[in-house]
Write a protein that holds these residues in place. Structure first.
Motif, short mmCIF file in Angstrom:
data_model
loop_
_atom_site.label_atom_id
_atom_site.label_comp_id
_atom_site.label_asym_id
_atom_site.label_seq_id
_atom_site.Cartn_x
_atom_site.Cartn_y
_atom_site.Cartn_z
N ASP A 3 1.13 -0.73 -0.41
CA ASP A 3 -0.17 0.08 -0.11
C ASP A 3 1.22 1.63 -0.04
O ASP A 3 1.84 1.53 0.66
N LEU A 4 1.08 2.46 -0.88
CA LEU A 4 1.59 3.54 -1.07
C LEU A 4 0.94 4.42 -0.61
O LEU A 4 -0.47 5.07 -1.32
N TYR A 5 1.09 5.03 0.06
CA TYR A 5 0.10 6.32 0.99
C TYR A 5 1.10 7.42 0.11
O TYR A 5 2.59 7.71 0.65
N TYR A 6 -0.22 8.36 -0.22
CA TYR A 6 1.11 8.60 -1.73
C TYR A 6 0.05 10.40 -1.88
O TYR A 6 -0.81 10.21 -2.07
N ALA A 7 1.02 11.39 -2.40
CA ALA A 7 0.71 12.48 -2.98
C ALA A 7 1.50 13.17 -4.04
O ALA A 7 2.83 12.17 -3.99
N LEU A 44 -0.71 9.27 10.81
CA LEU A 44 -0.07 9.05 11.85
C LEU A 44 0.19 7.97 12.41
O LEU A 44 1.86 8.11 12.67
N ALA A 45 -0.10 6.98 12.70
CA ALA A 45 0.24 5.29 12.74
C ALA A 45 1.62 4.40 12.14
O ALA A 45 1.93 3.88 12.77
N ILE A 46 1.27 5.54 10.51
CA ILE A 46 2.16 4.60 9.83
C ILE A 46 3.25 6.01 9.68
O ILE A 46 4.22 5.09 9.51
N SER A 47 3.32 6.40 9.97
CA SER A 47 3.83 7.59 9.00
C SER A 47 3.93 8.89 10.57
O SER A 47 3.60 10.49 10.09
N PRO A 48 4.32 8.62 11.15
CA PRO A 48 4.92 9.43 12.91
C PRO A 48 4.73 11.23 12.50
O PRO A 48 4.81 11.89 13.04
N ASN A 49 5.63 11.07 11.95
CA ASN A 49 6.38 12.58 10.43
C ASN A 49 5.66 12.99 10.08
O ASN A 49 5.63 14.00 9.38
N ASN A 50 4.59 12.67 9.71
CA ASN A 50 3.27 13.56 9.20
C ASN A 50 3.85 13.98 7.32
O ASN A 50 3.44 15.05 7.27
N ARG A 51 4.52 12.84 6.82
CA ARG A 51 4.88 13.18 5.60
C ARG A 51 4.24 11.92 4.64
O ARG A 51 4.64 10.93 5.32
N ALA A 68 5.51 -0.93 8.55
CA ALA A 68 4.81 -0.03 7.83
C ALA A 68 6.66 1.01 7.35
O ALA A 68 7.63 0.90 8.95
N ILE A 69 6.50 1.92 6.34
CA ILE A 69 7.98 2.15 6.13
C ILE A 69 7.33 3.71 6.03
O ILE A 69 6.92 3.96 5.07
N PHE A 70 8.19 4.22 6.31
CA PHE A 70 8.26 6.32 6.28
C PHE A 70 9.26 6.61 5.73
O PHE A 70 10.51 6.28 6.67
N GLU A 71 9.83 7.78 5.82
CA GLU A 71 11.38 8.59 5.16
C GLU A 71 11.11 8.05 3.66
O GLU A 71 11.22 6.34 3.39
#
Length: 230
Positions: A3-7, A44-51, A68-71
């Motif tokens: 799943d890609l959380y994306y803009a 935020l549960a996935i990307s705590p840096n809200n980005r 889950a992975i962010f950055e």
């Protein structure tokens, strides 16, 4: 399935380009950053840096729970290692790629972002800030141009996640008012990459959402930049 959380932004494009290049099945989970979706608890549960972007790998290689992975640097390294593509296994060559990924994350993206912010979005014109970040933007373009003088791709002769990380920010050159005639080696590299079909598919993900400009919405300016109307 990932799943890609994306803009559709330069940082979002890094992930979508890599997923397309690796030919991975993925679901796009749009994040409306102009409406503030990036601040919602579920994201935020996935990307705590809200980005954005962020990913959730529902079938990680260890067979465990969804991961889950962010950055973007972490996302790109994870996908490249999972697929065995676009990141060498040889330690020296791997370092050669990763140092340019970090260069993009620590310098090229943030400095271009600050230049664009103070030039186009800041509520007050601050010449010192505009000039400071423009000088740094030009310096970084020169660094990249020098690296590409004797290399086909950023980290050598092979296309890698370093190229995919840098390209989305580089392509903002018109908006940044950068003259590519001053950077012939980088221009050659840019022209080479933009012909890649998978890269172009990655840039087209969510393209229908790119007709909005933060300057046109007080709500978007507040959600993105914390700028509240006086």
């Amino acid at each position: 399935m990932i799943d890609l959380y994306y803009a559709p932004t330069p940082n979002g494009w890094k992930a979508s380009i890599l997923l397309e290049e690796c030919e991975i099945d993925y679901n796009v989970r749009p994040v409306n950053i102009m409406d503030g979706d990036q601040h919602k608890p579920d994201f935020l549960a996935i990307s705590p840096n809200n980005r954005i972007p962020a990913i959730v790998d529902n079938a990680p290689t260890d067979g465990g729970e969804p991961l889950a992975i962010f950055e973007t640097g972490a996302i790109m390294q994870y996908i490249a290692e999972k697929t065995g593509r676009f990141l060498p296994q040889d330690p020296r060559r791997k370092v050669g790629v990763m140092k340019w990924v970090m260069w993009q994350m620590g310098g090229f993206g943030p400095m271009l972002g600050q230049h664009g912010h103070f030039k186009f979005y800041a509520p007050d014109t601050i010449e010192y800030a505009i000039n400071r970040y423009r000088d740094e933007t030009l310096r970084l373009y020169r660094v990249l141009d020098k690296q590409l003088e004797h290399n086909k791709y950023v980290a050598g002769n092979d296309y890698s996640i370093a190229d995919m990380a840098i390209f989305p920010w580089f392509r903002t050159y018109k908006r940044q008012e950068i003259d590519l005639e001053d950077f012939p080696h980088a221009r050659r590299w840019y022209d080479l990459l933009k012909e890649r079909p998978a890269l172009r598919r990655g840039l087209n993900v969510g393209k229908e959402g790119m007709d909005k400009n933060p300057q046109d919405s007080a709500n978007a300016r507040e959600k993105l930049f914390g700028i509240k109307e006086k």
